[in-house]
Design a protein around this motif. Structure first.
Motif, mmCIF file in Angstrom:
data_model
loop_
_atom_site.group_PDB
_atom_site.id
_atom_site.type_symbol
_atom_site.label_atom_id
_atom_site.label_comp_id
_atom_site.label_asym_id
_atom_site.label_seq_id
_atom_site.Cartn_x
_atom_site.Cartn_y
_atom_site.Cartn_z
ATOM 1 N N UNK A 1 -6.421 -0.441 0.701
ATOM 2 C CA UNK A 1 -5.758 -1.221 -0.348
ATOM 3 C C UNK A 1 -4.740 -0.337 -1.054
ATOM 4 N N UNK A 2 -3.853 -0.932 -1.843
ATOM 5 C CA UNK A 2 -3.001 -0.108 -2.713
ATOM 6 C C UNK A 2 -3.868 0.715 -3.657
ATOM 7 N N UNK B 1 0.843 -1.201 0.000
ATOM 8 C CA UNK B 1 0.000 0.000 0.000
ATOM 9 C C UNK B 1 0.875 1.246 0.000
ATOM 10 N N UNK B 2 1.865 1.264 0.885
ATOM 11 C CA UNK B 2 2.772 2.419 0.950
ATOM 12 C C UNK B 2 3.516 2.603 -0.371
ATOM 13 N N UNK B 3 3.988 1.513 -0.952
ATOM 14 C CA UNK B 3 4.732 1.594 -2.210
ATOM 15 C C UNK B 3 3.864 2.158 -3.326
ATOM 16 N N UNK C 1 9.682 2.118 -0.096
ATOM 17 C CA UNK C 1 8.715 2.008 0.998
ATOM 18 C C UNK C 1 9.287 1.210 2.164
ATOM 19 N N UNK C 2 10.107 0.218 1.854
ATOM 20 C CA UNK C 2 10.685 -0.629 2.894
ATOM 21 C C UNK C 2 11.953 -0.040 3.505
ATOM 22 N N UNK C 3 12.565 0.883 2.786
ATOM 23 C CA UNK C 3 13.801 1.513 3.274
ATOM 24 C C UNK C 3 13.755 3.018 3.011
ATOM 25 N N UNK C 4 12.869 3.733 3.704
ATOM 26 C CA UNK C 4 12.717 5.175 3.480
ATOM 27 C C UNK C 4 13.952 5.951 3.903
ATOM 28 N N UNK D 1 11.329 -0.635 -7.489
ATOM 29 C CA UNK D 1 12.018 0.504 -6.881
ATOM 30 C C UNK D 1 11.142 1.193 -5.838
ATOM 31 N N UNK D 2 9.856 1.331 -6.114
ATOM 32 C CA UNK D 2 8.946 1.954 -5.160
ATOM 33 C C UNK D 2 8.773 1.063 -3.929
#
Length: 361
Positions: A283-284, A211-213, A296-299, A291-292
């Protein structure tokens, strides 16, 4: 005795003639291998399932591509290839030899087409791309993400689960089969990237990361900014502050969105209006690329809590609301660029381009 001698000589001469004929015949058969087919331009070759090699040769002969069908059949028999050909659509180029033709059919190097699913687009947009492709068989009438999820065995929505990439496929590909490949590709990417996440993330599941990505993907197409955008949203979740991101509002508006967001739209409470709800939407809102997801996992670290589009595809980041308001005045209100755009231009999806590589399964 003389008669026997004559018979022996005659038999020897016959044997020699037969041997010479066999040698000449074998030489002619072998010689057809490096000989080019009679092609002035590239042409397709259809080999239906269950076709005999004789039938394929007859087709080539009738089309004027092969002028010595018997020699080709003998060549295939000589090399034990006739029963090894595979069904499919092949692409024959000028200069292709009889030997190369046999290699194509034996190795199953069928003609491939391609379709590109672009990062940041929705399931509905992907379905429009697939249904516009002349070589993809349409089997799905309902194109909304909930229905597609049912077809793919996904609980909830399919939004976010379709991996954007360029896919090669042979003739006979259906929309559902290609979507399943893209879904499996996204599952693999998430499985690979989730263990590499920062341990301080306010994200509890891979789905929340997806969702964040998707939000990061919609906010910027600039590779240098993805981690910075993700950093802003991560810090907002940690505060906690509302995300207040326009792409989620737009997604929640659905077909009622006409290119502009009004004050009423921002005030209307929907599950996707992050100006009104806390945390992530349910939801997304699009399908992110790798890359997105990595961003999101490594801001990126920092103190920025706000950003505004400059109009050239990049953003101005601010740590305080006062700084942000000044940036909004500078880039949005005072001297807005005539060629203003909030994100870098995306390339158009590619369709219907044939290749000669082995079909991806």
């Amino acid at each position: 005795m003389r008669a026997v001698k004559h018979l022996l000589i005659g038999a020897a001469l016959i044997a020699i003639v037969v041997a010479i004929a066999a040698y000449i015949g074998q030489t002619k058969v072998s010689g057809i291998g490096p000989t080019p087919l009679l092609l002035q331009q590239a042409e397709p070759l259809q080999v239906p399932a269950g076709s005999s090699f004789r039938a394929v040769v007859e087709q080539l002969s009738e089309r004027g591509i092969v002028d010595q069908p018997l020699l080709l059949r003998l060549y295939a028999r000589q090399h034990k290839l006739a029963h090894r050909i595979q069904a499919g659509e092949y692409w024959l180029e000028p200069g292709t030899t009889h030997q190369q033709l046999m290699e194509l059919m034996v190795k199953g190097k069928v003609r491939n087409y391609q379709v590109t699913l672009v990062e940041g687009q929705t399931v509905r947009q992907y379905m429009a791309v697939l249904h516009a492709h002349p070589q993809i068989i349409k089997t799905l009438e309902q194109t909304d993400p909930l229905n597609i999820a049912k077809q793919l065995g996904i609980e909830g929505s399919a939004e976010g689960w379709i991996y954007p990439d360029t896919y090669l496929f042979p003739q006979g590909m259906t929309d559902l089969k290609l979507l399943r490949r893209a879904y499996q590709a996204m599952q693999k990417v998430v499985e690979q990237e989730w263990p590499k996440r920062s341990q301080s993330l306010p994200l509890e599941t891979p789905y929340q990361a997806l969702i964040m990505a998707s939000i990061v993907e919609k906010e910027t197409g600039a590779s240098s900014e993805r981690a910075m955008i993700a950093g802003v949203f991560t810090r907002r979740l940690q505060k906690p502050m509302r995300l207040q991101t326009d792409p989620t509002v737009i997604y929640g508006m659905g077909e009622s969105y006409r290119g502009n967001i009004t004050r009423a739209d921002l005030q209307r409470k929907t599950p996707y209006n992050t100006y009104r709800i806390n945390g992530l939407p349910p939801t997304p809102i699009a399908n992110p690329g790798r890359a997105a997801i990595q961003a999101a996992l490594n801001p990126a670290a920092g103190n920025a809590l706000y950003f505004v589009a400059k109009g050239d595809g990049s953003h101005q980041f601010s740590a305080t609301l006062a700084q942000h308001n000044r940036a909004v005045t500078q880039y949005q209100r005072s001297k807005r660029r005539k060629d203003y755009r909030s994100a870098p231009a995306q390339k158009e999806p590619e369709v219907a381009v044939p290749t000669d590589s082995k079909s991806a399964q």
